[in-house]
Design a protein around this motif. Sequence first.
Motif, PDB file in Angstrom:
ATOM      1  N   SER A 306       0.857  -1.190   0.000  1.00  0.00           N
ATOM      2  CA  SER A 306       0.000   0.000   0.000  1.00  0.00           C
ATOM      3  C   SER A 306       0.894   1.240   0.000  1.00  0.00           C
ATOM      4  N   GLY A 307       0.309   2.360  -0.353  1.00  0.00           N
ATOM      5  CA  GLY A 307       1.060   3.601  -0.431  1.00  0.00           C
ATOM      6  C   GLY A 307       1.156   4.358   0.880  1.00  0.00           C
ATOM      7  N   THR A 308       0.451   3.897   1.903  1.00  0.00           N
ATOM      8  CA  THR A 308       0.469   4.585   3.189  1.00  0.00           C
ATOM      9  C   THR A 308       1.868   4.518   3.787  1.00  0.00           C
ATOM     10  N   LEU A 309       2.410   5.681   4.119  1.00  0.00           N
ATOM     11  CA  LEU A 309       3.772   5.744   4.640  1.00  0.00           C
ATOM     12  C   LEU A 309       3.782   5.439   6.130  1.00  0.00           C
ATOM     13  N   GLU A 350       4.214   5.541  -8.038  1.00  0.00           N
ATOM     14  CA  GLU A 350       5.672   5.618  -8.016  1.00  0.00           C
ATOM     15  C   GLU A 350       6.134   6.621  -6.960  1.00  0.00           C
ATOM     16  N   GLU A 351       5.391   7.707  -6.794  1.00  0.00           N
ATOM     17  CA  GLU A 351       5.749   8.709  -5.775  1.00  0.00           C
ATOM     18  C   GLU A 351       5.706   8.087  -4.380  1.00  0.00           C
ATOM     19  N   GLN A 353       6.011   4.875  -3.709  1.00  0.00           N
ATOM     20  CA  GLN A 353       7.105   3.907  -3.681  1.00  0.00           C
ATOM     21  C   GLN A 353       8.411   4.560  -3.253  1.00  0.00           C
ATOM     22  N   TRP A 354       8.733   5.698  -3.860  1.00  0.00           N
ATOM     23  CA  TRP A 354       9.995   6.370  -3.560  1.00  0.00           C
ATOM     24  C   TRP A 354       9.977   7.034  -2.191  1.00  0.00           C
ATOM     25  N   ALA A 355       8.805   7.437  -1.724  1.00  0.00           N
ATOM     26  CA  ALA A 355       8.704   7.982  -0.358  1.00  0.00           C
ATOM     27  C   ALA A 355       9.076   6.900   0.654  1.00  0.00           C
ATOM     28  N   LYS A 356       8.657   5.681   0.381  1.00  0.00           N
ATOM     29  CA  LYS A 356       8.996   4.568   1.272  1.00  0.00           C
ATOM     30  C   LYS A 356      10.495   4.262   1.232  1.00  0.00           C
ATOM     31  N   MET A 357      11.074   4.287   0.038  1.00  0.00           N
ATOM     32  CA  MET A 357      12.506   4.002  -0.063  1.00  0.00           C
ATOM     33  C   MET A 357      13.337   5.092   0.615  1.00  0.00           C
ATOM     34  N   ARG A 358      12.924   6.351   0.462  1.00  0.00           N
ATOM     35  CA  ARG A 358      13.639   7.438   1.143  1.00  0.00           C
ATOM     36  C   ARG A 358      13.534   7.284   2.655  1.00  0.00           C
TER      37      ARG A 358
END
Length: 370
Positions: A306-309, A350-351, A353-358
Amino acid sequence: MTQRTRPPFRADQVGSFLRPERLKEARAKREKGEITAAQLKAVEDEEIVKLVRKQEEIGMQLATDGEFRRTFWHFDFLGGLDGIDLYDHTQGIQFQGAQTKAWDIRTVGKIDFPLDHPFLEHFRFLKANTKVVPKMTIPSPTVAHFRAGRIKISKEVYPDLDVFYEDLGKAYAKAVKAFYDAGCRYLQFDDTVWAYLCSEKELAQSRERGDKTDDLQQKYRDMINLALKDKPADMTVTMHACRGNFRSTFISSGGYEPVAEVLLGQVNFDGYFLEYDTERAGGFEPLRFLPKGEKQVVLGLITSKSGTLEKKDDVKRRIEEATKFAPLEQFCLSPQCGFASTEEGNILTEEQQWAKMREIVELSHEVWGK
């Protein structure tokens, strides 16, 4: 506490990333015969280079090619082995509320790893286009057995399954050497099977197919250890224990307790990517079987489904819970799985996804230091 100079790294990544729209469009055109294989490869090359730059920019010490050239995380590699046939099945793999494309594999000849396997060239391209450590992911040899079992392995070729396990282990040993010779120092076996061995539902389905499950842990241990027997000391090989990942759904549930003693203590991986993003994974107690000081466990505390950070404090609290059973220096952090185990990808942007990787990179600095 410090960052690590060899894999797995404090901030790590399982393997796959969401496919960019341009790549999805090119693959669709190729399926319709509207572009050539060379034209598709050109798009893949360009998108992989962009992906690698993104991983480098956010501070990752490693880079993968996102598995951008694959349809599935496993079938593309296994179908390239000698003796294994990749074919259109009557139905896809059933997940919780979703079903994959109808691909499957069967063993029709003596298994071997061909030295012209396309994944070797895939790795060489990645290595030539990154300044950090290039990481290659391939399916574990266990995957060639458990999902279909004995029924998909020719009895004419392999009347004795022990010979099948041995040939598969030797083929993977050949693959490990071939990737090493190509310059690979970070290789990962992606493995759904050890998690399936924690699921009574999956074990029951295996028994219904006529397979014996009582000694599978030992069979798989010996097969993987055969594959890793001659691994050079400067090469890291990890495994990712997955419970299924397709369009943000899953297959199996169950904590690691039934397999932890064998998997962590007796299988000769350098590290383990373990999913811990939901209660389906159980508690951290099985980590007590991790040999002290020898291996790393990469805690999959950030969900890729999921996209939830995640809140940083919540993740730090979970890491602290894990340290009750193994020391902090033996832990790293990653998403619980890839973001796109198949080309369709999980349900997030994708935004996101990259927030999670950061966040994983930032948390690695906050927990283990820069």
